[in-house]
Design a protein around this motif. Structure first.
Motif, PDB file in Angstrom:
ATOM      1  N   LEU A 133      38.893  51.785  55.735  1.00 39.55           N
ATOM      2  CA  LEU A 133      39.342  52.099  54.379  1.00 39.55           C
ATOM      3  C   LEU A 133      40.240  50.992  53.832  1.00 39.55           C
ATOM      4  O   LEU A 133      40.163  50.635  52.652  1.00 39.55           O
ATOM      5  N   GLN A 134      41.087  50.454  54.695  1.00 43.28           N
ATOM      6  CA  GLN A 134      41.970  49.364  54.268  1.00 43.28           C
ATOM      7  C   GLN A 134      41.145  48.126  53.904  1.00 43.28           C
ATOM      8  O   GLN A 134      41.427  47.460  52.898  1.00 43.28           O
ATOM      9  N   LYS A 135      40.137  47.827  54.707  1.00 49.38           N
ATOM     10  CA  LYS A 135      39.266  46.689  54.406  1.00 49.38           C
ATOM     11  C   LYS A 135      38.537  46.895  53.079  1.00 49.38           C
ATOM     12  O   LYS A 135      38.409  45.971  52.274  1.00 49.38           O
ATOM     13  N   LEU A 136      38.066  48.109  52.835  1.00 50.38           N
ATOM     14  CA  LEU A 136      37.376  48.412  51.583  1.00 50.38           C
ATOM     15  C   LEU A 136      38.329  48.281  50.401  1.00 50.38           C
ATOM     16  O   LEU A 136      37.955  47.752  49.339  1.00 50.38           O
ATOM     17  N   SER A 137      39.547  48.734  50.566  1.00 48.37           N
ATOM     18  CA  SER A 137      40.558  48.601  49.515  1.00 48.37           C
ATOM     19  C   SER A 137      40.784  47.133  49.159  1.00 48.37           C
ATOM     20  O   SER A 137      40.900  46.766  47.982  1.00 48.37           O
ATOM     21  N   ILE A 138      40.831  46.290  50.180  1.00 48.42           N
ATOM     22  CA  ILE A 138      40.997  44.848  49.961  1.00 48.42           C
ATOM     23  C   ILE A 138      39.792  44.281  49.214  1.00 48.42           C
ATOM     24  O   ILE A 138      39.946  43.516  48.256  1.00 48.42           O
ATOM     25  N   CYS A 139      38.598  44.666  49.628  1.00 47.49           N
ATOM     26  CA  CYS A 139      37.382  44.186  48.957  1.00 47.49           C
ATOM     27  C   CYS A 139      37.362  44.598  47.494  1.00 47.49           C
ATOM     28  O   CYS A 139      36.965  43.818  46.620  1.00 47.49           O
ATOM     29  N   CYS A 140      37.776  45.821  47.196  1.00 49.51           N
ATOM     30  CA  CYS A 140      37.808  46.299  45.815  1.00 49.51           C
ATOM     31  C   CYS A 140      38.779  45.477  44.971  1.00 49.51           C
ATOM     32  O   CYS A 140      38.509  45.205  43.792  1.00 49.51           O
ATOM     33  N   ALA A 141      39.900  45.072  45.557  1.00 52.54           N
ATOM     34  CA  ALA A 141      40.868  44.257  44.818  1.00 52.54           C
ATOM     35  C   ALA A 141      40.370  42.834  44.616  1.00 52.54           C
ATOM     36  O   ALA A 141      40.654  42.210  43.588  1.00 52.54           O
ATOM     37  N   LEU A 142      39.602  42.319  45.579  1.00 51.05           N
ATOM     38  CA  LEU A 142      39.143  40.930  45.506  1.00 51.05           C
ATOM     39  C   LEU A 142      37.898  40.755  44.658  1.00 51.05           C
ATOM     40  O   LEU A 142      37.679  39.669  44.103  1.00 51.05           O
ATOM     41  N   ILE A 143      37.091  41.806  44.509  1.00 49.62           N
ATOM     42  CA  ILE A 143      35.820  41.653  43.795  1.00 49.62           C
ATOM     43  C   ILE A 143      36.036  41.308  42.322  1.00 49.62           C
ATOM     44  O   ILE A 143      35.216  40.661  41.688  1.00 49.62           O
ATOM     45  N   MET A 144      37.188  41.712  41.778  1.00 53.41           N
ATOM     46  CA  MET A 144      37.457  41.462  40.354  1.00 53.41           C
ATOM     47  C   MET A 144      38.051  40.076  40.098  1.00 53.41           C
ATOM     48  O   MET A 144      38.283  39.704  38.948  1.00 53.41           O
ATOM     49  N   GLU A 145      38.284  39.306  41.172  1.00 55.98           N
ATOM     50  CA  GLU A 145      38.858  37.964  41.052  1.00 55.98           C
ATOM     51  C   GLU A 145      40.113  37.977  40.165  1.00 55.98           C
ATOM     52  O   GLU A 145      40.155  37.384  39.087  1.00 55.98           O
ATOM     53  N   PRO A 146      41.163  38.652  40.623  1.00 58.62           N
ATOM     54  CA  PRO A 146      42.346  38.871  39.784  1.00 58.62           C
ATOM     55  C   PRO A 146      43.156  37.605  39.532  1.00 58.62           C
ATOM     56  O   PRO A 146      43.119  36.659  40.312  1.00 58.62           O
ATOM     57  N   GLU A 147      43.895  37.630  38.422  1.00 56.65           N
ATOM     58  CA  GLU A 147      44.858  36.575  38.130  1.00 56.65           C
ATOM     59  C   GLU A 147      46.167  36.834  38.865  1.00 56.65           C
ATOM     60  O   GLU A 147      46.922  35.911  39.178  1.00 56.65           O
ATOM     61  N   VAL A 148      46.446  38.108  39.113  1.00 57.12           N
ATOM     62  CA  VAL A 148      47.650  38.560  39.826  1.00 57.12           C
ATOM     63  C   VAL A 148      47.206  39.629  40.815  1.00 57.12           C
ATOM     64  O   VAL A 148      46.362  40.460  40.489  1.00 57.12           O
ATOM     65  N   ILE A 149      47.767  39.606  42.027  1.00 56.07           N
ATOM     66  CA  ILE A 149      47.429  40.649  43.004  1.00 56.07           C
ATOM     67  C   ILE A 149      48.676  41.065  43.754  1.00 56.07           C
ATOM     68  O   ILE A 149      49.527  40.238  44.089  1.00 56.07           O
ATOM     69  N   LYS A 168      43.439  34.110  55.135  1.00 52.95           N
ATOM     70  CA  LYS A 168      42.633  33.026  54.550  1.00 52.95           C
ATOM     71  C   LYS A 168      42.335  33.325  53.080  1.00 52.95           C
ATOM     72  O   LYS A 168      42.411  32.441  52.221  1.00 52.95           O
ATOM     73  N   ALA A 169      42.007  34.575  52.796  1.00 54.55           N
ATOM     74  CA  ALA A 169      41.701  34.964  51.418  1.00 54.55           C
ATOM     75  C   ALA A 169      42.922  34.806  50.513  1.00 54.55           C
ATOM     76  O   ALA A 169      42.791  34.391  49.355  1.00 54.55           O
ATOM     77  N   ILE A 170      44.107  35.107  51.048  1.00 54.05           N
ATOM     78  CA  ILE A 170      45.335  34.962  50.262  1.00 54.05           C
ATOM     79  C   ILE A 170      45.573  33.499  49.912  1.00 54.05           C
ATOM     80  O   ILE A 170      45.922  33.164  48.768  1.00 54.05           O
ATOM     81  N   PHE A 171      45.353  32.596  50.872  1.00 55.52           N
ATOM     82  CA  PHE A 171      45.506  31.168  50.584  1.00 55.52           C
ATOM     83  C   PHE A 171      44.466  30.697  49.566  1.00 55.52           C
ATOM     84  O   PHE A 171      44.757  29.850  48.718  1.00 55.52           O
ATOM     85  N   GLU A 172      43.258  31.242  49.649  1.00 58.31           N
ATOM     86  CA  GLU A 172      42.218  30.881  48.679  1.00 58.31           C
ATOM     87  C   GLU A 172      42.591  31.348  47.276  1.00 58.31           C
ATOM     88  O   GLU A 172      42.369  30.641  46.288  1.00 58.31           O
ATOM     89  N   LEU A 173      43.172  32.546  47.177  1.00 58.50           N
ATOM     90  CA  LEU A 173      43.651  33.041  45.888  1.00 58.50           C
ATOM     91  C   LEU A 173      44.719  32.121  45.319  1.00 58.50           C
ATOM     92  O   LEU A 173      44.699  31.776  44.129  1.00 58.50           O
ATOM     93  N   LYS A 174      45.639  31.706  46.165  1.00 58.87           N
ATOM     94  CA  LYS A 174      46.699  30.793  45.736  1.00 58.87           C
ATOM     95  C   LYS A 174      46.119  29.483  45.212  1.00 58.87           C
ATOM     96  O   LYS A 174      46.550  28.965  44.166  1.00 58.87           O
ATOM     97  N   GLU A 175      45.130  28.967  45.909  1.00 56.31           N
ATOM     98  CA  GLU A 175      44.532  27.684  45.528  1.00 56.31           C
ATOM     99  C   GLU A 175      43.888  27.732  44.147  1.00 56.31           C
ATOM    100  O   GLU A 175      43.854  26.731  43.437  1.00 56.31           O
ATOM    101  N   ARG A 176      43.385  28.890  43.754  1.00 54.77           N
ATOM    102  CA  ARG A 176      42.789  28.981  42.416  1.00 54.77           C
ATOM    103  C   ARG A 176      43.792  29.475  41.376  1.00 54.77           C
ATOM    104  O   ARG A 176      43.419  29.806  40.247  1.00 54.77           O
ATOM    105  N   GLY A 177      45.073  29.520  41.752  1.00 58.35           N
ATOM    106  CA  GLY A 177      46.128  29.800  40.777  1.00 58.35           C
ATOM    107  C   GLY A 177      46.535  31.244  40.650  1.00 58.35           C
ATOM    108  O   GLY A 177      47.282  31.600  39.732  1.00 58.35           O
ATOM    109  N   CYS A 178      46.079  32.106  41.551  1.00 53.43           N
ATOM    110  CA  CYS A 178      46.447  33.519  41.504  1.00 53.43           C
ATOM    111  C   CYS A 178      47.919  33.702  41.884  1.00 53.43           C
ATOM    112  O   CYS A 178      48.436  33.029  42.779  1.00 53.43           O
ATOM    113  N   THR A 179      48.587  34.607  41.198  1.00 48.85           N
ATOM    114  CA  THR A 179      49.966  34.981  41.516  1.00 48.85           C
ATOM    115  C   THR A 179      49.929  36.139  42.497  1.00 48.85           C
ATOM    116  O   THR A 179      49.257  37.150  42.258  1.00 48.85           O
TER     117      THR A 179
END
Length: 232
Positions: A133-149, A168-179
Motif C-alpha cells: 500500500l505504501q508503494k502504491l501511495s508513492i506511485c500515485c504521487a509520482l504519476i502526476m509529476e508534481p512540482e511540489v511533493i 533515487k526517485a527523490i533525487f530525480e525529482l530534485k534534478e527536475r526542479g521539484c520542491t
C-alpha cells in the motif's frame, strides 16, 4: 516552492504548532525533523489543506487550498489511504483522471517495475500488505509529476529495495526542479538527502538552515538534532 508564514494550529486549548515560518525553495529537499508530538504531521496536514489553521501557506505562489496549488503538489501520507475496491492500476487511472495526466501508461509500468508492483496491478487495495500500500501511495504521487511533493514518514514499512528506489526517485525529482519536504523522526533515513533542515520541538521550529549554513558545526545531522532538542 513552499512558503509557510506564521502558521499556528490548536487542538482545543493546546497549541500544537506555534507561529512557525519557513521557506522551501524550488529544487530543494527539506527535511522536517522532531521527536514524536513535535507538530511535524500537523504541519504537513496544514500545508496540504487537510486542517484549518491560522497563518498563510503558499505553494508556488498560490494559496495552498486553491485549485491552482492542488494541481501542483503530491502527497504521500504516513498511513496509506487507498481504496479497498480499486485495483492497483485503477488507483493510477483515478489519479491520472483527477490531475488530467495524459499518456501515463508507460510511466505507470515503469513505476510498477521500480516498486515491484507489476504482478500486483490487478489486485484490489484490500488485498495488499501495508508495504505494498505504501508503494502504491508513492506511485500515485509520482504519476502526476508534481512540482511540489510532501512525504510524511515515507520509508516506514518499505523493504530495502523500495527504500533505495524511493531515494533515487527523490533525487530525480530534485534534478527536475521539484520542491520536496520530508517529515520524519528517523534521522539516519534522510541523512544523505537533505539540502535544508527544519527541526521542530513542542510546536516550534527551533533550528532552520541549509546544509551549507550548518557545515561550520562539523556535526552529523543526528548530532545537530540532539544538540538542539535535548534539554529545555
Amino acid at each position: 516552492m513552499i512558503n509557510v508564514v506564521k502558521l499556528s494550529k490548536k487542538y482545543g486549548k493546546e497549541n500544537v504548532v506555534n507561529d512557525i515560518s519557513f521557506l522551501v525553495n524550488k529544487g530543494e529537499i527539506a527535511v522536517l525533523l522532531g521527536p514524536n508530538g513535535a507538530g511535524k504531521s500537523t504541519t504537513i496536514k496544514c500545508i496540504i489543506g487537510l486542517l484549518r489553521y491560522k497563518g498563510k501557506i503558499e505553494i508556488c505562489g498560490f494559496n495552498n487550498k486553491s485549485v491552482e496549488a492542488k494541481k501542483l503538489f503530491g502527497y504521500v501520507p504516513e498511513v496509506p489511504a487507498m481504496f479497498e475496491m480499486l485495483t492497483v492500476y485503477e488507483h493510477i487511472q483515478y489519479i491520472a483522471a483527477a490531475y488530467d495526466v495524459k499518456d501515463y501508461d508507460k510511466k505507470a509500468e515503469e513505476l510498477f517495475e521500480r516498486f515491484d508492483l507489476t504482478d500486483k496491478k490487478d489486485k484490489l487495495g484490500s488485498e495488499l500488505s501495508k508495504g505494498m500500500l505504501q508503494k502504491l501511495s508513492i506511485c500515485c504521487a509520482l504519476i502526476m509529476e508534481p512540482e511540489v511533493i510532501l512525504f510524511d514518514e515515507p520509508l516506514v514499512g518499505l523493504d530495502p529495495k523500495a527504500i533505495k528506489e524511493l531515494k533515487k526517485a527523490i533525487f530525480e525529482l530534485k534534478e527536475r526542479g521539484c520542491t520536496i519536504l520530508i517529515s520524519t523522526h528517523i534521522i539516519d533515513s534522510v541523512d544523505e538527502l537533505w539540502d535544508r533542515v527544519l527541526i521542530m520541538k513542542k510546536g516550534n521550529v527551533i533550528l532552520s538552515g541549509t546544509k551549507q549554513e550548518l557545515l561550520s558545526r562539523n556535526e552529523s545531522l543526528e548530532e545537530i538534532f540532539f544538540d538542539v532538542t535535548e534539554g529545555e
